[in-house]
Design a protein around this motif. Structure first.
Motif, PDB file in Angstrom:
ATOM      1  N   SER A  83       5.517   3.369  -6.713  1.00 33.71           N
ATOM      2  CA  SER A  83       5.645   1.928  -6.878  1.00 33.71           C
ATOM      3  C   SER A  83       5.130   1.203  -5.630  1.00 33.71           C
ATOM      4  CB  SER A  83       7.111   1.557  -7.130  1.00 33.71           C
ATOM      5  OG  SER A  83       7.261   0.163  -7.116  1.00 33.71           O
ATOM      6  N   PRO A  84       3.931   0.652  -5.696  1.00 35.88           N
ATOM      7  CA  PRO A  84       3.389  -0.066  -4.537  1.00 35.88           C
ATOM      8  C   PRO A  84       4.255  -1.249  -4.100  1.00 35.88           C
ATOM      9  CG  PRO A  84       1.678   0.323  -6.169  1.00 35.88           C
ATOM     10  CD  PRO A  84       2.978   0.729  -6.794  1.00 35.88           C
ATOM     11  N   THR A  85       4.856  -1.944  -5.051  1.00 36.49           N
ATOM     12  CA  THR A  85       5.718  -3.074  -4.710  1.00 36.49           C
ATOM     13  C   THR A  85       6.945  -2.599  -3.948  1.00 36.49           C
ATOM     14  OG1 THR A  85       4.984  -4.260  -6.672  1.00 36.49           O
ATOM     15  CG2 THR A  85       7.020  -5.027  -5.654  1.00 36.49           C
ATOM     16  N   LEU A  86       7.544  -1.526  -4.420  1.00 35.92           N
ATOM     17  CA  LEU A  86       8.708  -0.968  -3.735  1.00 35.92           C
ATOM     18  C   LEU A  86       8.323  -0.523  -2.329  1.00 35.92           C
ATOM     19  CD1 LEU A  86      11.663  -0.089  -3.750  1.00 35.92           C
ATOM     20  CD2 LEU A  86      10.924   2.072  -4.771  1.00 35.92           C
ATOM     21  N   VAL A  91       8.922  -1.123   3.419  1.00 30.61           N
ATOM     22  CA  VAL A  91       8.273  -1.204   4.729  1.00 30.61           C
ATOM     23  C   VAL A  91       8.564  -2.553   5.393  1.00 30.61           C
ATOM     24  CG1 VAL A  91       6.048  -1.254   5.925  1.00 30.61           C
ATOM     25  CG2 VAL A  91       6.500   0.508   4.227  1.00 30.61           C
ATOM     26  N   ALA A  92       8.557  -3.628   4.636  1.00 29.62           N
ATOM     27  CA  ALA A  92       8.874  -4.951   5.193  1.00 29.62           C
ATOM     28  C   ALA A  92      10.310  -4.983   5.708  1.00 29.62           C
ATOM     29  CB  ALA A  92       8.648  -6.036   4.149  1.00 29.62           C
ATOM     30  N   THR A  93      11.232  -4.377   4.978  1.00 29.07           N
ATOM     31  CA  THR A  93      12.630  -4.327   5.411  1.00 29.07           C
ATOM     32  C   THR A  93      12.747  -3.522   6.699  1.00 29.07           C
ATOM     33  OG1 THR A  93      13.363  -4.469   3.104  1.00 29.07           O
ATOM     34  CG2 THR A  93      14.995  -3.744   4.718  1.00 29.07           C
ATOM     35  N   ILE A  94      12.089  -2.369   6.741  1.00 27.80           N
ATOM     36  CA  ILE A  94      12.123  -1.538   7.946  1.00 27.80           C
ATOM     37  C   ILE A  94      11.498  -2.281   9.125  1.00 27.80           C
ATOM     38  CG2 ILE A  94      11.227   0.587   8.998  1.00 27.80           C
ATOM     39  CD1 ILE A  94      11.611   1.891   6.201  1.00 27.80           C
ATOM     40  N   PRO A 132      -4.003  -1.810   3.880  1.00 30.52           N
ATOM     41  CA  PRO A 132      -3.983  -2.494   5.176  1.00 30.52           C
ATOM     42  C   PRO A 132      -2.754  -3.370   5.440  1.00 30.52           C
ATOM     43  CG  PRO A 132      -6.178  -2.576   4.263  1.00 30.52           C
ATOM     44  CD  PRO A 132      -5.299  -1.970   3.203  1.00 30.52           C
ATOM     45  N   GLU A 133      -2.288  -4.102   4.441  1.00 35.92           N
ATOM     46  CA  GLU A 133      -1.134  -4.976   4.669  1.00 35.92           C
ATOM     47  C   GLU A 133       0.112  -4.167   5.030  1.00 35.92           C
ATOM     48  OE1 GLU A 133       1.532  -8.187   2.212  1.00 35.92           O
ATOM     49  OE2 GLU A 133      -0.612  -8.097   1.788  1.00 35.92           O
TER      50      GLU A 133
END
Length: 144
Positions: A83-86, A91-94, A132-133
């Motif tokens: 799941s790319p969204t997951l 990663v954003a949370t980490i 990249p993001e």
């Protein structure tokens, strides 16, 4: 019932004060339990709520103290290709958790996000598997 409440938390816009209050009042442990659930959809909802809470450094430190990081990292390693969204939300949370460790002015003991060299290696190795993001967020987590 927990799932419905978590889904609501993940969808509504919360003020910073609401985020602080919810974490202070014990919202993290039920979310951690949902991260351990076998159902990927339940994990997605929990991660989305945790992402929202993690945007405040005070909450990020509390999340690390309450053990949110290990299940997030495990989820990242197990489901990164499904799941790319997951993947992006984890990663954003980490990244938010890592950034929160730089705000430890009055903490009696330093809080660390990645406790072992293995954790560091596994997290860094995701750079070659992502877009990249997400690579940027991983690098920002290390920069913190």
């Amino acid at each position: 019932m927990k799932i419905v409440m978590t889904e609501t938390l993940s969808k509504i816009t919360l003020t910073d004060q609401n985020k602080l209050s919810l974490v202070k009042d014990g919202a993290l442990q039920p979310l951690v339990q949902l991260l351990l659930n076998d159902d990927l959809e339940i994990k997605k909802v929990a991660v989305k709520a945790l992402l929202q809470f993690s945007s405040l450094p005070e909450n990020g430190l509390q999340m690390i103290k309450e053990g949110v990081a290990p299940p997030l990292l495990e989820l990242l390693y197990c489901h990164s290709l499904q799941s790319p969204t997951l993947l992006e939300q984890v990663v954003a949370t980490i990244m938010h958790l890592a950034m929160s460790t730089t705000y430890q002015h009055a903490e009696p003991e330093q809080v660390s996000l990645l406790d072992s060299e293995e954790d560091i290696y596994k997290f860094f190795s995701l750079i070659s598997l992502t877009e990249p993001e997400i690579q940027n967020k991983i690098l920002r987590a290390f920069q913190a």
